[in-house]
Design a protein around this motif. Sequence first.
Motif, PDB file in Angstrom:
ATOM      1  N   THR A  60       0.841  -1.197   0.000  1.00 27.49           N
ATOM      2  CA  THR A  60       0.000   0.000   0.000  1.00 27.49           C
ATOM      3  C   THR A  60       0.876   1.247   0.000  1.00 27.49           C
ATOM      4  N   SER A  61       0.663   2.119  -0.955  1.00 24.50           N
ATOM      5  CA  SER A  61       1.454   3.346  -1.068  1.00 24.50           C
ATOM      6  C   SER A  61       0.715   4.524  -0.437  1.00 24.50           C
ATOM      7  N   LYS A  63       0.327   7.275  -1.898  1.00 25.37           N
ATOM      8  CA  LYS A  63      -0.508   7.832  -2.959  1.00 25.37           C
ATOM      9  C   LYS A  63      -1.869   7.144  -2.987  1.00 25.37           C
ATOM     10  N   LYS A  83       5.324   7.222   6.055  1.00 25.83           N
ATOM     11  CA  LYS A  83       4.489   6.023   6.072  1.00 25.83           C
ATOM     12  C   LYS A  83       4.612   5.315   7.418  1.00 25.83           C
TER      13      LYS A  83
END
Length: 272
Positions: A60-61, A63, A83
């Motif tokens: 999961t990014s 963005k 993150k």
Amino acid sequence: MAGPAQANGRGTGHDPRAAASTHNITGAGNTSPPEDPASGAERILDAAIDLFGQQGFESTSLKQIAVRAEVSAPLVIHHFGSKDGLRTACDARVADLYHAYKSDAVARSASPLPRNYVLEAVQTSRPLVRYLLQAFLTGGEHTDALFDRLVEDTLDYMADAERIGLVTPSANRRHRAVVLLLQGFGALMLHRQMKRLLGASPLEDPPEKLGAYMAAVLELHTQPLMDTDVYDELIAGLLPQESDDDVDPTPDDPTPDDDAGPTRRPPDPRPA
């Protein structure tokens, strides 16, 4: 600016149960007005918990999270720094909400629980359960800290359960809390076997189909599994004998208060 400290519901005036009823983690949608500065951080947390639970942390990014939250990617960094900082805030939010669900269930257990409440609680907490599953599968320092927090929270609501007579006192409350979490989340990690052998998975099926699993769990928690006559002998063989010099004068798990009553063993189910 709403940062990770504000995302954690304890001591900030933020009610985790209120958040659960108004944000994406329960599927209810976003209700905070877009112009509210705090709403961006709330939406980011909801989106991150959902996506981390579905896809895992590595896949999961930021963005993707920003798109789901309908904010700009720089705003994620603005609120949470990185993150890693976002995951720390998500861990705190999930722990807050899980504790709120459990505490509420204990409080409601003082009177008979309506079946629909139990099923609703299972359904609404599913995104949290998915997140916890991903955390346990990933491991590492984040997971260690999260599990430690869950242990402390379990001690909290189990103490409430003891006070209202819902559960019996324990010879070692902390060990019991750890084992309860290990058993519960261990079953979660084997949810596919649960579905194969008991007909439903807590991550894939509606809670109405979890009856066989829940009935077996309730039986294990309410009916003696072993002959109570051998309890003392088994415990004597499992635990090392302590001398007075070995006893910690300030143990983590203090002796129950006098008003909590003596430690009770499960009743002997055999006829007299």
